[in-house]
Design an enzyme around this catalytic site. Structure first.
Site, PDB file in Angstrom:
ATOM      1  N   LYS A 244      36.131 -22.721  41.717  1.00 26.80           N
ATOM      2  CA  LYS A 244      35.087 -21.691  41.700  1.00 26.80           C
ATOM      3  C   LYS A 244      35.452 -20.672  42.778  1.00 26.80           C
ATOM      4  CE  LYS A 244      32.871 -25.629  40.290  1.00 26.80           C
ATOM      5  NZ  LYS A 244      33.397 -26.989  40.417  1.00 26.80           N
ATOM      6  N   HIS A 420      24.997 -32.248  44.311  1.00 26.74           N
ATOM      7  CA  HIS A 420      26.262 -31.776  43.746  1.00 26.74           C
ATOM      8  C   HIS A 420      27.204 -31.259  44.826  1.00 26.74           C
ATOM      9  CE1 HIS A 420      28.802 -29.151  41.008  1.00 26.74           C
ATOM     10  NE2 HIS A 420      28.740 -30.277  40.323  1.00 26.74           N
TER      11      HIS A 420
END
EC number: 2.7.8.-
Length: 502
Positions: A244, A420
């Site tokens: 990302k 997460h």
């Protein structure tokens, strides 16, 4: 090897057709098919043994092939072929190496200027030697906690873009936050900003064609990473781009755990609150993030963008903020870079090791390092989700808990929502934030990127975030955990057995 795999796939297809036309053929040819499958299984078992994999992987594959020949055969075709993986990524590794040799400056000088303890310096030398990216002392970082803070910062910086925007994501959705991103990117493209968007073809398989075409029509270059045309006949469903990355005008960058989707803002009914961590970077270290993106872009498009307008010195930031080092890991690399740096961080600890990982499936090296640290009196803590995301990984993770608890590792299950974050903090001085989980998929299969922080203010923020997370988590008691139902233990054990294969 490649032709053998294709022949084996053909055998499977023929077998299915023979099964469907059993009445017509009278079953006469099924015996031939069985012989072909048996020969293929024996051949695969021979190949696996010669590949000198880790014993756990070899034994797991042989056990599956021996117990379920047909299913094991299919499973190997999808997940197990090391030879084709190495051949496939050799070209990428060579091009990446050429770029690094041309554009990366030496790092040892910066390493020596960091105010680190002698026992910590080998970690930096290791990171530079196997990661091949320098430590930056002229960078600023800011920890972004959860979705609202992360997306607010991202959109604020995107609006300021003047020359280029580079994005690389595993998951992109066409929901509310995805639509907002689309409109911003289209607007910037119309203003003359160069927008390049690399998205993973498997992670973003639900992304609509309309979304992609709208962006392309506005001038955004949308490129899928490693498209899969026949997912059930190719192991390309592995080796995914889990990175990302955002780079804006070469001077501002983002990296971390959040993809593009409404669930990362806590809008999913099942997950509810979404606990995640991202990092904003300014200054010199963004150049490394840019290089990682440009290497991936060249791999998929053949377009080289190694020009001063993309790799010129970024915004000047004064030294004194500590060290920042961006490290890429992936199946194209000689070393298991992320795993080895995790291992080095753990073994360098003198006081504490705090780990947050949604998917905890360590190999024997990492597992042993954590247990030895805890047995040595170091404060080792693992923060894991209480709510399952991927069930097989969830149960595989829990199979490791008894031996960790017995060694003295404190395990906390996050209860406020879904955890997460992919964060490690060692001694409150060293830290890692990024895309890599502490699992075998991140270590061996995925393309990942992590930021390693040395004596930065951001590390203090991560410590405070951990303390807050522990308030919303329940510690696991070893005695009570051992009383879980027998059927649950079976599921955990089977999931763990399969974990070296996944």
């Amino acid at each position: 090897m490649r032709n053998t795999s294709r022949v084996a796939i053909l055998i499977v297809i023929v077998g299915v057709l023979l099964t469907l036309t059993h009445d017509y053929w009278g079953g006469k040819l099924l015996g031939i098919f069985s012989v072909l499958i048996s020969c293929s299984v024996v051949f695969i078992a021979f190949v696996i043994s010669l590949e000198n994999r880790k014993p756990a992987q070899t034994i797991a594959w042989l056990a599956v092939l021996g117990s379920f020949p047909f299913l094991g055969f299919l499973f190997y075709l999808l997940f197990g072929r090391n030879y084709w993986q190495q051949r496939r990524f050799k070209k990428k590794a060579e091009s990446d190496e050429a770029v690094l040799l041309k554009f990366q400056e030496p790092s040892p000088i910066a390493i020596e200027r960091l105010p680190m303890a002698p026992h910590q310096r080998p970690l930096l030398h290791l990171a530079y030697r196997i990661g091949q990216h320098p430590v930056s002392l002229a960078s600023q970082t800011a920890v972004l906690t959860n979705g609202e803070e992360t997306f607010a910062a991202i959109f604020d910086e995107l609006e300021k873009a003047q020359h280029h925007i580079h994005l690389e994501y595993y998951i992109v959705r066409h929901d509310e936050i995805g639509q907002k991103l689309k409109h911003v990117l289209m607007e910037k493209a119309c203003q003359g900003v160069h927008v390049r968007f690399l998205y993973d073809a498997v992670g973003s398989w639900k992304l609509s064609n309309a979304y992609i075409e709208e962006l392309r029509a506005a001038g955004v270059e949308m490129i899928p990473f490693s498209p899969v045309r026949l997912p059930f006949l190719s192991n390309q469903i592995n080796f995914r781009n889990h990175r990302k990355i955002i780079v804006i005008d070469g001077g501002v960058g983002f990296v971390g755990g959040l993809n593009i989707g409404d669930e990362y803002l806590g809008k999913d009914e099942y997950f509810g609150f979404w606990r995640d961590t991202h990092l904003l970077i300014r200054g010199e270290a963004v150049r490394t993030l840019q290089l990682i993106f440009l290497q991936d872009w060249y791999y998929m498009t053949g377009e080289r963008l190694l020009t001063p307008e993309y790799l010129s010195p970024p915004l000047i930031v004064e030294e004194g903020q500590g060290g920042v080092q961006l490290i890429a890991g992936g199946p194209d690399q000689k070393w298991e870079v992320i795993k080895q740096l995790y291992f080095a961080m753990i073994t360098s600890a003198k006081r504490s090791i705090w780990v947050a990982s949604p998917y905890f499936v360590p190999d024997e090296d990492i597992l042993t390092a954590l247990k030895v640290a805890a047995l040595s009196g170091i404060d080792v803590r693992l923060l894991a989700p209480k709510r399952p995301d991927k069930k097989i990984v969830f149960y595989a993770s829990r199979s490791y808990f008894p031996e960790l608890l017995e060694a003295g590792v404190k395990i906390y299950e996050y209860e406020k929502g879904f955890l997460h974050s992919k964060v490690i903090v060692v001694d409150g001085e060293l830290a890692s934030i990024g895309t890599a989980n502490m699992d075998m998929r991140s270590f061996h299969l995925n393309f990942e990127v992590n930021a390693f922080l040395y004596y930065t203010d951001s590390t203090n923020k991560l410590v405070n975030d951990f303390l807050e997370d522990f308030r919303h988590a329940s510690p696991i008691d070893y005695v009570q955990f051992q009383q879980r139902p027998f059927r649950v233990r079976i599921v955990e054990s089977v999931s763990r057995l399969l974990s070296p294969l996944l």
